[in-house]
Design an enzyme around this catalytic site. Structure first.
Site, short mmCIF file in Angstrom:
data_model
loop_
_atom_site.label_atom_id
_atom_site.label_comp_id
_atom_site.label_asym_id
_atom_site.label_seq_id
_atom_site.Cartn_x
_atom_site.Cartn_y
_atom_site.Cartn_z
N PHE A 1 1.09 -1.48 0.09
CA PHE A 1 -0.15 -0.33 0.04
C PHE A 1 0.84 1.40 0.10
O PHE A 1 1.55 1.08 0.26
CB PHE A 1 -0.77 -0.01 0.97
N GLN B 1 -7.85 14.46 3.76
CA GLN B 1 -7.21 13.41 2.97
C GLN B 1 -8.17 14.12 1.44
O GLN B 1 -9.68 13.84 1.68
CB GLN B 1 -6.67 12.81 3.57
N HIS C 1 -8.68 12.64 -2.16
CA HIS C 1 -8.56 11.67 -3.60
C HIS C 1 -8.76 12.24 -4.65
O HIS C 1 -9.53 13.12 -4.33
CB HIS C 1 -9.39 10.74 -3.18
N LEU D 1 -15.57 6.60 -5.13
CA LEU D 1 -13.97 6.56 -5.72
C LEU D 1 -14.43 6.16 -6.32
O LEU D 1 -14.28 4.20 -6.77
CB LEU D 1 -13.87 5.95 -3.96
N GLU E 1 -6.84 4.09 -7.16
CA GLU E 1 -5.98 4.61 -8.06
C GLU E 1 -5.93 3.45 -9.07
O GLU E 1 -4.73 4.15 -10.05
CB GLU E 1 -4.69 3.86 -6.76
N ARG F 1 -0.61 11.07 -4.92
CA ARG F 1 -2.56 11.68 -4.69
C ARG F 1 -2.12 13.14 -5.14
O ARG F 1 -3.17 14.32 -5.10
CB ARG F 1 -2.32 11.42 -3.01
N HIS G 1 -11.74 12.61 1.47
CA HIS G 1 -11.94 10.94 1.29
C HIS G 1 -11.69 10.79 3.21
O HIS G 1 -12.02 9.70 3.14
CB HIS G 1 -10.90 10.81 0.88
N ARG H 1 -3.04 10.74 6.64
CA ARG H 1 -3.62 9.36 6.71
C ARG H 1 -3.11 8.46 5.99
O ARG H 1 -2.39 8.85 4.77
CB ARG H 1 -4.74 8.91 6.92
C1 LIG Z 1 -14.99 4.90 -0.56
C2 LIG Z 1 -13.89 5.04 1.01
C3 LIG Z 1 -12.31 3.35 1.34
C4 LIG Z 1 -11.79 2.99 1.77
N1 LIG Z 1 -11.24 2.97 2.92
C5 LIG Z 1 -10.60 2.54 3.18
C6 LIG Z 1 -9.15 1.35 3.12
O1 LIG Z 1 -8.91 0.60 2.97
N2 LIG Z 1 -8.62 0.75 4.43
C7 LIG Z 1 -9.13 2.28 5.97
O2 LIG Z 1 -8.02 1.49 6.62
N3 LIG Z 1 -9.34 2.94 5.66
C8 LIG Z 1 -10.27 3.02 4.52
N4 LIG Z 1 -11.24 4.27 4.36
C9 LIG Z 1 -11.30 5.01 5.50
C10 LIG Z 1 -12.28 4.32 6.73
O3 LIG Z 1 -12.97 3.37 5.85
C11 LIG Z 1 -13.23 5.34 7.73
O4 LIG Z 1 -12.06 6.19 7.74
C12 LIG Z 1 -13.46 4.12 8.72
O5 LIG Z 1 -14.57 2.76 8.05
C13 LIG Z 1 -14.89 5.26 9.84
O6 LIG Z 1 -15.01 4.56 10.98
P1 LIG Z 1 -15.70 4.76 12.18
O7 LIG Z 1 -15.95 3.51 12.76
O8 LIG Z 1 -15.10 5.32 12.80
O9 LIG Z 1 -16.96 4.85 11.64
P2 LIG Z 1 -17.93 4.35 10.25
O10 LIG Z 1 -18.02 3.27 9.94
O11 LIG Z 1 -18.98 6.00 9.79
O12 LIG Z 1 -19.45 4.70 11.72
C14 LIG Z 1 -20.10 5.46 11.98
C15 LIG Z 1 -22.05 5.17 12.59
O13 LIG Z 1 -21.92 6.12 13.63
C16 LIG Z 1 -23.28 6.22 13.58
N5 LIG Z 1 -23.69 7.70 13.66
C17 LIG Z 1 -23.01 8.98 13.13
N6 LIG Z 1 -23.95 9.62 13.99
C18 LIG Z 1 -24.78 9.37 14.82
C19 LIG Z 1 -25.47 10.41 14.88
N7 LIG Z 1 -25.54 11.34 15.85
N8 LIG Z 1 -26.63 9.51 15.73
C20 LIG Z 1 -26.08 8.25 15.81
N9 LIG Z 1 -25.04 7.55 15.90
C21 LIG Z 1 -24.37 7.92 15.17
C22 LIG Z 1 -23.66 5.72 11.64
O14 LIG Z 1 -24.65 5.45 11.55
C23 LIG Z 1 -23.07 4.52 11.63
O15 LIG Z 1 -22.98 3.97 12.32
C24 LIG Z 1 -11.69 4.25 3.42
C25 LIG Z 1 -13.53 5.40 3.66
C26 LIG Z 1 -13.82 5.70 2.20
C27 LIG Z 1 -14.91 6.72 2.20
#
Ligand SMILES: Cc1cc2nc3c(=O)[nH]c(=O)nc-3n(C[C@H](O)[C@H](O)[C@H](O)COP(=O)(O)OP(=O)(O)OC[C@H]3O[C@@H](n4cnc5c(N)ncnc54)[C@H](O)[C@@H]3O)c2cc1C
Lengths: 569, 318
Positions: A117, A231, A233, A243, A246, A277, A345, A382
């Site tokens: 990566f 960040q 993309h 998205l 790459e 990027r 992103h 990141r």
């Molecule tokens: C397209 C894409 C590809 C990615 N690929 C990678 C990768 O390959 N590797 C990597 O390491 N990272 C990657 N990332 C980044 C990574 O996916 C995210 O940063 C990470 O999954 C965030 O997880 P989280 O648990 O913090 O939040 P989320 O998974 O976003 O969860 C947030 C939760 O909070 C809840 N919530 C929000 N607001 C409220 C509220 N007011 N009341 C109640 N519930 C609420 C939502 O319902 C949800 O359940 C990618 C991101 C994107 C967008």
């Protein structure tokens, strides 16, 4: 009134990992509230993988190397004690995921497969085909069901109630019934994800990534750390921001402007489209700013042309990219160029975590983990695969921390929580009854436009000052909004209105942090201060909200082992 | 085309109605784009769910002209072209309780999903700190069912579920059950399989809607098939479904054709079959069955038996 020992807000990777840890002995009442069903969380969108120095693919990989790569990737703004803790614990965390049942892809020896990566000196990204986040999210959900974790789905966090820097409880709406509930809790874990939606259509993030938890912490007096680090993309689809991997540049795609030029020759004559990027993103935006893009304003774009690769190569090497372009942009890259534009992103900044071992914040009883939090491990930039890692590891330690808080703390009387809930009920009623006012959607679009144009990929003082003025004005307009729906049950217009309010508060913090950081570091790139300035800015931005005032402060970076040097790849 | 019309089935918790919305056509858009346009520009009270808009979160399953799709990945142009119209009918997924408009209630589905223990019961030959070994082949067994995003399209169009909501599990739940039944890291396959067996495993009518409607290429009908095989391997042979399968197996081996007279007896037993006599008499009267026609072995029966032998000698691939 509802009482829980621990309430986890957010059902994504971080929230469910925390809930799993908190509920493991079945001795505490744990509830997860989530505005969507847990498996709908944005963690599912992560494709590439999760970093852990298991050394399966490359025996020479080590925790030390993961530590060093992350420090360097952060442009030395990450806290090194936390990063070392992070890298050291990741192998164990990934093996735990395997034990929970995550279907990882396998190497020839039957062990978890790893891939290279960006920014990593060894291939250490563990993956499951191109759906790593999806399988991790679903596995965590299964494990939570196994542990009997209580889920309050389609519940929306409105406010964290705090007195004397101590948690009292929270207020949440059950979206389906429209009831607003005061909830008493000894400990809370905030895991609500990022807030890429400050750029609305110009993000790879889901519609609901609106930073509600971050905004609630901000209101509760917790500082937001380093919000200016966003960040981008380079290749998001123009219409939706979805998205495109790459790989489309890797396989030899051209970037073309309105005049038919391969404009990268002006920015990276040797590497052309294969530049890093941030450089490619900046080049695309420059073309658009200087009038060589297609279309206008926030809807402008440039072309990604793959046609010269030929049908065969596109079908063989880029089937996913082609599928996405057809499904989400209505364009077949074999026949036509694909409209693309850089997209926001990931948010490096977020809720200030003051102790990484327990993911705790300065408010007793409130813990935060995942993309909403800022430990800081990612500093100014990141690395790919480090976010899922952060989510899983700090999610787990937030669960451990919340258990400790719940054990040490008692329930509040609930009086304040009740009062806060009543205030929200009144507000909800007012908004339902209102028949005129400013249009919420128009406010949102204006915010996104000014943030994109002025606090986007590259930044200058005067433009950002303009954005800040606009945001301040929008915050005023927001006070007199009209949502257009009077229903009590499932009133998504009200929810969207609250979300947009949260985005506005955070957008202001991003603009403010960015204006005051007079240097270029990692993702924060300033045309008027093109160099990194360790003398003045090797420190974290800390923004605190007191009533309507935003206060700016700084916090030193923890440097244990690696002295800052120029970041070169 | 200048205008597009969505005719949307609405529900406010008590009453139901169809409402038409008209908006300007744009090229290269999705079904979801139209929904968002209506909500933001015409009627903010319209409810639907969506999140990732890239076909991974599973929020936006809806029915368009009677077929379940993911709104975010379904091309508006294609739909208009397929149905040669500028008006589409949008309804909530079928076989769900509706909450509002296009929003459906998943809670009961997740409750039922728990019956098959959709979680890993980790095999004793590892622990939390060591990880497992799993061959690529073993991984491939679970790759397809783990693609499921819980969008509900298979539930909406399932032929059995539409007539039998209680006695049959939602197709994706069979996929979950299958996944853990054949998962090499699992200690107790039977605990995932038996609840499926008790909840309609043999009742799938193989209409294949779950396979053709899945936006992610998951194949629940195949997983049901796989579970049936696993169940027989585990010794669950004394049930109608298994007996029915064996009756087919034996008849074909013996004569190369099915004996429709003995099939119900073999499947249901003599006593239950007696209850079907009035039905049999009606069939007889219409000349649909010939009771005394015991099939003789077909020409080339030896070739049929060779196929059986070859199949039996084939080692079970794992
Ligand atoms: C397209 C894409 C590809 C990615 N690929 C990678 C990768 O390959 N590797 C990597 O390491 N990272 C990657 N990332 C980044 C990574 O996916 C995210 O940063 C990470 O999954 C965030 O997880 P989280 O648990 O913090 O939040 P989320 O998974 O976003 O969860 C947030 C939760 O909070 C809840 N919530 C929000 N607001 C409220 C509220 N007011 N009341 C109640 N519930 C609420 C939502 O319902 C949800 O359940 C990618 C991101 C994107 C967008």
């Amino acid at each position: 009134m509802l009482n829980y020992d621990i309430v986890v807000v957010g059902g994504g990777g971080a929230g469910m990992r925390a809930a799993l840890e908190a509920s493991q002995n079945n001795d505490l009442q744990v509830a997860v509230i989530s505005k969507t069903f847990p498996t709908r969380s944005h963690t599912g969108a992560a494709q590439g993988g999760i970093n852990a120095a298991l050394g399966f693919r490359d025996e020479t990989d080590s925790v030390e190397k993961h530590f060093r790569d992350t420090v360097k990737g952060s442009d030395f703004l990450g806290d090194q004690d936390a990063i070392e803790f992070f890298a050291s614990n990741m192998p164990e965390c990934v093996l735990e995921l395997e034990y929970f049942g995550v279907p990882f892809s396998r190497d020839e020896k039957g062990r978890i497969a790893q891939r290279p990566f960006g920014g990593a000196s060894s291939p250490r990204t563990c993956y499951s085909a191109d759906k790593t986040g999806h399988v991790i999210l679903h596995t965590l959900y299964e494990q939570c069901l196994k542990n009997g974790v209580k889920f309050l789905n389609e519940w929306f966090l409105l406010e964290l109630v705090v007195e004397d820097k101590k948690l009292q409880g929270l207020v949440a709406m059950d979206i389906r019934s429209g009831e607003i509930h005061p909830i008493n809790a000894r400990a809370v874990v905030i895991a609500t994800g990022g807030f890429g939606r400050i750029y609305w259509s110009r993000t790879t993030n889901a519609f609901n990534m609106t930073g509600d938890g971050t905004a609630a912490c901000f209101e509760a007096g917790i500082p937001i750390k380093d919000p200016e680090f966003v960040q981008f993309h380079p290749t998001g689809l123009a219409g939706t921001g979805v998205l495109l991997s790459e790989a489309c540049r890797g396989e030899g795609g051209y970037l073309i402007n309105k005049n038919g030029e391969r404009f990268m020759s002006r920015y990276a004559p040797e590497k052309m489209e294969l530049g890093p990027r941030d450089l490619v993103s900046r080049a695309i935006e420059t073309e658009i700013k200087e009038g060589r893009g297609f279309g206008q304003g926030i809807n402008a774009y440039i072309h990604l042309d793959l046609r010269h690769l030929g049908k065969k190569k596109i079908l063989q090497r880029l089937p996913q990219v082609r599928q996405l372009a057809i499904e989400f942009e209505g364009v077949d890259p074999i026949e036509e160029p694909v409209p693309i534009r850089p997209s926001c992103h990931y948010m490096m900044g977020g809720i200030h975590v003051s102790d990484y071992r327990t993911s705790s914040t300065p408010i007793e009883g409130i813990h935060a983990a995942g993309e909403c939090a800022c430990v800081s491990v990612h500093g100014a930039n990141r690395l790919g695969g480090n976010s899922l890692a952060d989510v899983i590891l700090f999610g787990k330690f937030a669960g451990i921390g919340a258990r400790e808080s719940a054990r040490d703390r008692s329930f509040s009387s609930g009086a304040r929580v009740q009062k806060a809930a009543e205030k929200w009920m009144k507000h909800f009623n007012t908004m339902r009854e209102k028949t005129r006012g400013n249009d919420v959607i128009a406010i949102r679009n204006k915010m996104a436009e000014t943030m994109w144009n002025n606090v986007g990929i590259f930044r200058t003082e005067s433009e950002m000052a303009e954005a800040l003025d606009t945001i301040n004005q929008l915050l005023e307009d927001y006070k007199d909004c009209y949502i257009g729906v009077s229903d009590k049950k499932y009133n998504m217009a009200f929810i969207n209105y609250v979300e947009i309010g949260n985005l506005l508060k955070l957008a202001k913090a991003v603009a403010m942090g960015a204006i005051n950081r007079k240097e270029s570091r990692g993702s924060h790139s300033r045309a008027d201060y093109p160099k990194r300035d360790d003398q003045n800015f090797l420190r974290h931005t800390m923004i605190t909200k007191e009533e309507d005032e935003y206060k700016l402060d700084y916090l030193p970076v923890k440097i244990t082992k690696y002295q800052p040097e120029e970041r070169r790849y | 085309m200048e205008k597009v019309i969505y005719r949307i089935k609405r529900f406010d918790g008590t009453k139901e109605w169809y409402q038409e919305y008209e908006f300007p056509y744009e090229k290269g858009k999705t079904i979801l784009w139209g929904l968002i346009k209506i909500k933001e520009e015409i009627d903010p009270s319209l409810c639907f769910t969506s999140a990732c808009r890239s076909a991974i979160c599973g929020s936006c399953g809806v029915r368009v002209n009677g077929n379940a799709v993911l709104a975010c990945k379904t091309s508006l142009d294609k739909m208009l072209e397929t149905y040669k119209t500028n008006k589409l009918i949008l309804e909530p997924l079928n076989n769900f309780k509706v909450i509002r408009d296009l929003v459906v209630d998943w809670e009961q589905k997740f409750e039922r999903m728990k019956e098959v223990k959709p979680w890993l019961i980790p095999s004793k030959n590892s622990d939390k700190t060591k990880g497992f070994k799993q061959s690529e082949k073993q991984f491939n067994m679970i790759a397809n069912p783990t693609d499921c995003i819980l969008c509900g399209c298979c539930i909406s169009e399932c032929g059995q579920l539409s007539i039998n909501r209680e006695g049959f599990l939602e197709p994706f739940i069979f996929s979950k059950s299958y996944r853990f039944t054949v998962e090499s890291r699992d200690e107790a396959p039977g605990e995932h399989l038996e609840p499926a067996l008790e909840n309609g495993l043999w009742k799938c009518i193989r209409c294949m809607q779950c396979v053709t409607k899945c936006p992610k290429g998951v194949r629940p009908a195949e997983h049901i098939n796989g579970l049936r095989k696993e169940s027989m391997k585990m010794g669950h042979r004394d049930n109608k479904g298994a007996r029915h399968a064996y009756a087919f197996h034996d008849d074909i081996q013996k004569t190369g054709r099915l004996n429709e007279m003995t099939l119900p007896i073999k499947t249901e037993g003599l006593v239950s079959t007696m209850g079907r006599i009035p039905f049999a008499l009606r069939l007889l009267k219409k000349g649909k069955i010939k009771p005394f026609n015991m099939p003789k072995p077909v020409n080339g029966i030896e070739q049929v038996r060779t196929i059986y032998r070859l199949a039996q000698n084939q080692k079970e691939e794992r």
